[in-house]
Design a protein around this motif. Structure first.
Motif, PDB file in Angstrom:
ATOM      1  N   ASP A   1      39.477   7.892  17.427  1.00 13.67           N
ATOM      2  CA  ASP A   1      40.196   7.635  16.180  1.00 13.67           C
ATOM      3  C   ASP A   1      41.456   6.826  16.490  1.00 13.67           C
ATOM      4  O   ASP A   1      42.325   7.280  17.245  1.00 13.67           O
ATOM      5  N   PRO A   2      41.583   5.631  15.922  1.00 13.24           N
ATOM      6  CA  PRO A   2      42.746   4.776  16.223  1.00 13.24           C
ATOM      7  C   PRO A   2      44.085   5.405  15.850  1.00 13.24           C
ATOM      8  O   PRO A   2      45.077   5.231  16.572  1.00 13.24           O
ATOM      9  N   GLN A   3      44.133   6.133  14.740  1.00 10.83           N
ATOM     10  CA  GLN A   3      45.399   6.759  14.334  1.00 10.83           C
ATOM     11  C   GLN A   3      45.788   7.868  15.303  1.00 10.83           C
ATOM     12  O   GLN A   3      46.963   8.002  15.660  1.00 10.83           O
ATOM     13  N   LEU A   4      44.825   8.643  15.718  1.00  4.13           N
ATOM     14  CA  LEU A   4      45.097   9.719  16.666  1.00  4.13           C
ATOM     15  C   LEU A   4      45.489   9.142  18.025  1.00  4.13           C
ATOM     16  O   LEU A   4      46.394   9.641  18.682  1.00  4.13           O
ATOM     17  N   ARG A   5      44.839   8.055  18.432  1.00  7.50           N
ATOM     18  CA  ARG A   5      45.179   7.384  19.684  1.00  7.50           C
ATOM     19  C   ARG A   5      46.624   6.889  19.635  1.00  7.50           C
ATOM     20  O   ARG A   5      47.390   7.086  20.579  1.00  7.50           O
ATOM     21  N   THR A   6      47.000   6.274  18.532  1.00 11.71           N
ATOM     22  CA  THR A   6      48.370   5.780  18.376  1.00 11.71           C
ATOM     23  C   THR A   6      49.380   6.920  18.449  1.00 11.71           C
ATOM     24  O   THR A   6      50.424   6.801  19.095  1.00 11.71           O
ATOM     25  N   LYS A   7      49.054   8.030  17.802  1.00 13.56           N
ATOM     26  CA  LYS A   7      49.960   9.183  17.825  1.00 13.56           C
ATOM     27  C   LYS A   7      50.107   9.720  19.251  1.00 13.56           C
ATOM     28  O   LYS A   7      51.214  10.052  19.685  1.00 13.56           O
ATOM     29  N   CYS A   8      49.016   9.796  19.993  1.00 13.30           N
ATOM     30  CA  CYS A   8      49.078  10.253  21.381  1.00 13.30           C
ATOM     31  C   CYS A   8      49.919   9.305  22.233  1.00 13.30           C
ATOM     32  O   CYS A   8      50.696   9.751  23.078  1.00 13.30           O
ATOM     33  N   GLU A   9      49.775   8.014  22.004  1.00 17.62           N
ATOM     34  CA  GLU A   9      50.579   7.031  22.735  1.00 17.62           C
ATOM     35  C   GLU A   9      52.061   7.184  22.403  1.00 17.62           C
ATOM     36  O   GLU A   9      52.925   7.072  23.277  1.00 17.62           O
ATOM     37  N   GLN A  10      52.355   7.451  21.136  1.00 19.05           N
ATOM     38  CA  GLN A  10      53.748   7.655  20.725  1.00 19.05           C
ATOM     39  C   GLN A  10      54.325   8.906  21.382  1.00 19.05           C
ATOM     40  O   GLN A  10      55.478   8.907  21.842  1.00 19.05           O
ATOM     41  N   LEU A  11      53.539   9.967  21.415  1.00 22.23           N
ATOM     42  CA  LEU A  11      54.003  11.208  22.038  1.00 22.23           C
ATOM     43  C   LEU A  11      54.200  11.028  23.546  1.00 22.23           C
ATOM     44  O   LEU A  11      55.157  11.563  24.118  1.00 22.23           O
ATOM     45  N   ALA A  12      53.324  10.275  24.180  1.00 19.27           N
ATOM     46  CA  ALA A  12      53.491   9.990  25.608  1.00 19.27           C
ATOM     47  C   ALA A  12      54.798   9.234  25.844  1.00 19.27           C
ATOM     48  O   ALA A  12      55.557   9.558  26.771  1.00 19.27           O
ATOM     49  N   ALA A  13      55.077   8.258  25.001  1.00 19.78           N
ATOM     50  CA  ALA A  13      56.315   7.482  25.126  1.00 19.78           C
ATOM     51  C   ALA A  13      57.539   8.368  24.878  1.00 19.78           C
ATOM     52  O   ALA A  13      58.573   8.221  25.541  1.00 19.78           O
ATOM     53  N   HIS A  14      57.422   9.275  23.936  1.00 19.21           N
ATOM     54  CA  HIS A  14      58.507  10.201  23.611  1.00 19.21           C
ATOM     55  C   HIS A  14      58.849  11.064  24.830  1.00 19.21           C
ATOM     56  O   HIS A  14      60.025  11.220  25.187  1.00 19.21           O
ATOM     57  N   HIS A  15      57.819  11.603  25.477  1.00 18.31           N
ATOM     58  CA  HIS A  15      58.054  12.450  26.645  1.00 18.31           C
ATOM     59  C   HIS A  15      58.494  11.625  27.854  1.00 18.31           C
ATOM     60  O   HIS A  15      59.259  12.111  28.684  1.00 18.31           O
ATOM     61  N   GLN A  16      58.063  10.391  27.930  1.00 16.50           N
ATOM     62  CA  GLN A  16      58.532   9.519  28.999  1.00 16.50           C
ATOM     63  C   GLN A  16      60.033   9.254  28.844  1.00 16.50           C
ATOM     64  O   GLN A  16      60.775   9.235  29.827  1.00 16.50           O
ATOM     65  N   SER A  17      60.458   9.088  27.598  1.00 14.57           N
ATOM     66  CA  SER A  17      61.885   8.897  27.323  1.00 14.57           C
ATOM     67  C   SER A  17      62.684  10.134  27.749  1.00 14.57           C
ATOM     68  O   SER A  17      63.737  10.012  28.385  1.00 14.57           O
ATOM     69  N   HIS A  18      62.176  11.317  27.411  1.00 10.46           N
ATOM     70  CA  HIS A  18      62.841  12.559  27.828  1.00 10.46           C
ATOM     71  C   HIS A  18      62.925  12.621  29.350  1.00 10.46           C
ATOM     72  O   HIS A  18      63.968  12.989  29.913  1.00 10.46           O
TER      73      HIS A  18
ATOM     74  N   MET B   1      54.155  16.279  32.911  1.00 16.36           N
ATOM     75  CA  MET B   1      52.840  16.801  32.577  1.00 16.36           C
ATOM     76  C   MET B   1      52.443  16.416  31.152  1.00 16.36           C
ATOM     77  O   MET B   1      51.322  15.951  30.909  1.00 16.36           O
ATOM     78  N   LEU B   2      53.370  16.571  30.211  1.00 12.64           N
ATOM     79  CA  LEU B   2      53.075  16.223  28.815  1.00 12.64           C
ATOM     80  C   LEU B   2      52.824  14.728  28.657  1.00 12.64           C
ATOM     81  O   LEU B   2      51.916  14.310  27.933  1.00 12.64           O
ATOM     82  N   MET B   3      53.616  13.933  29.353  1.00 14.39           N
ATOM     83  CA  MET B   3      53.445  12.488  29.302  1.00 14.39           C
ATOM     84  C   MET B   3      52.039  12.111  29.792  1.00 14.39           C
ATOM     85  O   MET B   3      51.335  11.334  29.140  1.00 14.39           O
ATOM     86  N   GLU B   4      51.619  12.676  30.905  1.00 17.13           N
ATOM     87  CA  GLU B   4      50.301  12.381  31.455  1.00 17.13           C
ATOM     88  C   GLU B   4      49.179  12.880  30.543  1.00 17.13           C
ATOM     89  O   GLU B   4      48.167  12.198  30.365  1.00 17.13           O
ATOM     90  N   LYS B   5      49.346  14.060  29.979  1.00 15.29           N
ATOM     91  CA  LYS B   5      48.324  14.606  29.073  1.00 15.29           C
ATOM     92  C   LYS B   5      48.122  13.704  27.862  1.00 15.29           C
ATOM     93  O   LYS B   5      46.993  13.375  27.502  1.00 15.29           O
ATOM     94  N   TYR B   6      49.226  13.307  27.235  1.00 14.24           N
ATOM     95  CA  TYR B   6      49.101  12.467  26.042  1.00 14.24           C
ATOM     96  C   TYR B   6      48.540  11.091  26.368  1.00 14.24           C
ATOM     97  O   TYR B   6      47.794  10.516  25.577  1.00 14.24           O
TER      98      TYR B   6
END
Length: 61
Positions: free
Chosen positions: A35-52, A21-26
């Motif tokens: 905002d490009p920085q916020l987009r990048t952070k969301c992509e990083q968080l999605a990848a983080h939760h995908q790893s989990h 759920m978190l991966m999909e949300k991010y």
């Protein structure tokens, strides 16, 4: 690896659902961010939760 009992298996599956759920949300947040920085952070968080998710999934195999 020791065999998981019923409660551990239940909690593992529950956590898998949360990570998915978190991966999909991010990923969705990243798609709508202007905002490009916020987009990048969301992509990083999605990848983080995908790893989990992948680590937890490997425990079921």
């Amino acid at each position: 690896m020791p065999q998981l009992n019923k409660d551990e298996l239940f909690m593992l599956k529950k956590q898998l659902g949360k990570e998915q759920m978190l991966m999909e949300k991010y990923k969705n947040y990243a798609l709508i961010c202007k905002d490009p920085q916020l987009r990048t952070k969301c992509e990083q968080l999605a990848a983080h939760h995908q790893s989990h998710y992948q680590v937890l999934q490997s425990l079921l195999q």
